[in-house]
Design an enzyme around this catalytic site. Structure first.
Site, PDB file in Angstrom:
ATOM      1  CE  LYS A   1      -4.075   1.930   2.332  1.00 40.45           C
ATOM      2  NZ  LYS A   1      -5.044   1.778   3.439  1.00 40.45           N
TER       3      LYS A   1
ATOM      4  CD  GLU B   1     -18.971  -3.722   9.299  1.00 41.07           C
ATOM      5  OE1 GLU B   1     -18.248  -2.869   8.754  1.00 41.07           O
ATOM      6  OE2 GLU B   1     -19.159  -4.864   8.826  1.00 41.07           O
TER       7      GLU B   1
ATOM      8  NE  ARG C   1     -21.587  -4.437   5.109  1.00 45.10           N
ATOM      9  CZ  ARG C   1     -20.515  -4.703   4.368  1.00 45.10           C
ATOM     10  NH1 ARG C   1     -19.336  -4.230   4.723  1.00 45.10           N
ATOM     11  NH2 ARG C   1     -20.610  -5.442   3.287  1.00 45.10           N
TER      12      ARG C   1
END
Length: 644
Positions: free
Chosen positions: A289, A378, A406
């Site tokens: 990244k 979640e 969610r």
């Protein structure tokens, strides 16, 4: 500032132009694309490190596959900047995440190359599989379907549900690319991270993998040696080397890799080969990244979305201040939970992959055994919190409002029905700004207040947030307790005040008035305060009430308001259908009151991206809009005053 692309990138408007180049020229294309992203984001802002990490992958995908006929699905979309630049949007890329400009995420109505709108993670495999099954049913067997998913997004249950289905969809022309960089926004956590590390760092496994692949490419495939036999041989040899190498193959997916995700030649060759491999398959690539910008490689969390910066020195520009500034609500939460945990040894903090964004990182650093990042999960975060609560723990489960959607079933089934005192801190409530509709926390009031046993609250400022957190963890509270607060700065530089208990279901009167009552819920109460100053200068006298709780409502205060006022305005930073204003109207109707009521908040439509102040103005509940609505409702009084 005019930012000019490099000579090769300048020739590429769409992927068809890219495919006219030789494979040897792709190295230069990648260098120019990476530099263009750095140039634009340093000046105009946006997500940064994720797209730099997939420059080679993006280029290779559009070079090898016939997009948009071949369907490319990005997961989340932080990594899709290069994709946007190569698909007809380079000249407008400077408007990325700006009001009325390009979305920061792939968006179906923005480009045919954006095959699926994304914002929440872990949806790519399901979406691409659906596309692949549809193509199969329509007889479009030539079409390729590619899902690009990060290793952080792969931790979510939805990704594994999709893998489970993909493994039995044997005729689906699906390629899953696992972009493994050990990061989402914060470092990844959990057993999957360790599994991927095991694969990518095992020299024996990698050596045998290459040898097996080369060997199988030379063996004759025919009556006596079938492709199925070749596949079994490959899997068996890999199994002898690494006990964990069969995770994806246990889903009946052909597994290839890991390969270097920054080697454009290797990527192109591999993708060309995989086009001829039938059925569902997974390519594991390893990337960095922030690749190509040293500071972003070294501190990947800071450089996920750094804001404006000097690309030469790496200095991140901060707005100069000369006076004490109010903190972010997130930081108030992060420091306050530590104070409370020092007072109450039953307190724990849980977050799904957002320790930095939610500021739970402070507690994770100071009390690592009492704060947990569960990854992009979640549903698990809420039910884990419920399990802890059954054993007497006081859990602050902090989740972005839009991400809590969610886990709604877990809130109902595992928390509310069992009446467990889990404290649900809904960060990024309301209009969040540049991230747009996938991240706006618009619906939490409506869905939370519909659930029995719930307490639903919102602070108007930092002191109120601290006091609601203090109240929620007291032994006297035995109910699930929602605290919603917005992204960004509050209003109190001197915010660290002594804790005070707030009686659940009580509001407070901010100012007296006689002409009209304005009822606010949460941070927009500060917009009302500004509007009142303007209205007082006009000779109008509005009363202002900060309700603090939408469930339970302060019924004593509402009786007082409707007995005194025949004109009422409600203000909230949430969807109007089913929200705070709706709750007030329900009270009025059930108790036989008659008043002229106007509700200000997020209208019943999808609100796009922009700065919060731009969106508040567009939606009609900033200070100016509130003042204008008061004048409209008091038009007759103003006319009388002028004529008198």
């Amino acid at each position: 500032m005019n930012i000019t692309p490099g000579p090769l990138l300048g020739q590429i408007k769409y992927p068809a132009d890219l495919r006219k180049l030789s494979k040897e020229q792709l190295h230069q294309v990648c260098d120019e694309l990476r530099q263009y992203i750095i140039d634009v984001v340093s000046v105009h802002g946006g997500h940064f490190g994720a797209s730099l990490g997939v420059v080679e992958l993006t280029t290779a995908l559009h070079y090898v596959f016939n997009t948009p006929d071949d369907q490319l699905v990005w997961d989340v979309g932080h990594q899709a900047y290069g994709h946007k630049i190569l698909t007809g949007r380079r000249e407008n890329f400077h408007t990325n995440r700006k009001y009325k400009g390009l979305s920061g995420f792939p968006k179906r109505d923005e480009s045919p190359y954006d095959t699926f709108g994304v914002g929440h993670s872990s949806t790519s495999i399901s979406a691409a599989l659906g596309m692949a099954i549809a193509s199969q049913l329509k007889g479009e067997h030539h079409r390729q379907h590619i899902a690009v998913i990060g290793d952080g997004a792969m931790t979510a249950g939805m990704a594994f549900e999709a893998l489970n289905h993909a493994g039995v969809a044997k005729d689906a022309n699906l390629l899953i690319i696992l972009n493994d960089n050990c990061m989402s926004i914060d470092p990844n956590v959990g057993a999957l991270r360790e599994y991927l590390t095991d694969i990518t760092t095992s020299p024996t496994y990698n050596k045998v993998r290459d040898e097996v692949w080369n060997l199988l490419g030379k063996l004759p495939v025919g009556k006596r040696f079938t492709r199925e036999m070749a596949s079994k041989l490959e899997a068996s040899l890999k199994g002898m080397v690494s006990k964990s190498s069969n995770l994806f193959e246990s889903f009946n997916l052909r597994y290839f890799g890991p390969i270097d995700g920054h080697n454009i030649t290797k990527l192109v060759d591999t993708l060309q080969d995989l086009k001829d491999v039938p059925g569902p398959k997974l390519l594991h690539i390893v990337t960095t990244k922030g690749k190509g910008y040293a500071l972003a490689e070294q501190d990947q969390t800071t450089w996920h979305a750094p804001g404006l910066f000097d690309k030469i020195t790496g200095e991140i520009f901060k707005k100069p201040v000369t006076t004490p500034q109010p903190p972010k609500y997130q930081d108030v939460f992060g420091h306050t939970i530590i104070e409370l945990a020092e007072m109450n040894d039953k307190i724990m903090g849980i977050t799904p992959a957002m320790p930095s964004g939610s500021s739970l990182k402070f507690m994770m650093e100071k009390m690592p055994h009492r704060a947990i990042d569960v990854g992009i999960c979640e549903q698990h975060a809420v039910t884990l919190s419920a399990g802890l609560a059954t054993q007497g723990m006081r859990v602050f489960c902090t989740i972005y409002s839009s991400f809590m959607q969610r886990a709604f079933d877990q809130v109902v089934h595992d928390v509310a029905i069992q009446h467990l005192p889990v404290i649900l801190c809904l960060d990024r409530a309301g209009l969040v700004g540049d991230d747009g509709p996938t991240h706006h926390g618009a619906y939490d009031i409506a869905y939370m207040r519909s659930v029995p046993n719930m307490i639903v609250s919102a602070p108007m400022n930092e002191e109120e947030l601290r006091n609601l957190m203090y109240t929620a963890q007291l032994p006297s509270n035995e109910s699930p307790f929602v605290i919603r607060y917005p992204r960004g700065q509050g209003v109190m530089p001197d915010w660290r005040q002594p804790f005070k208990e707030i009686k659940v279901g009580t509001g407070r009167k901010i100012r007296d008035g006689k002409d009209i009552a304005i009822l606010s819920f949460g941070h927009p109460g500060n917009f009302v305060t500004e509007a009142c100053k303007e209205l007082l200068a006009d000779g109008l006298q509005p009363a202002h009430y900060d309700m603090r709780f939408v469930k339970p409502l302060d019924t004593d205060m509402l009786h007082e308001i409707f007995q005194q006022f025949d004109k009422v305005i409600t203000v909230e930073d949430a969807a109007l259908p089913g929200g705070f204003g709706s709750a007030v109207l329900e009270f009025m109707a059930l108790n036989g009151y008659h008043a002229e009521v106007r509700m200000l908040g997020i209208p019943d439509r999808i609100v796009e991206h922009g700065k919060p102040e731009e969106l508040h103005r567009e939606c009609g509940y900033d200070a100016a809009a509130i003042a204008a609505k008061v004048r409209e409702m008091l038009k007759s009084k103003i006319t009388v005053a002028i004529n008198g």
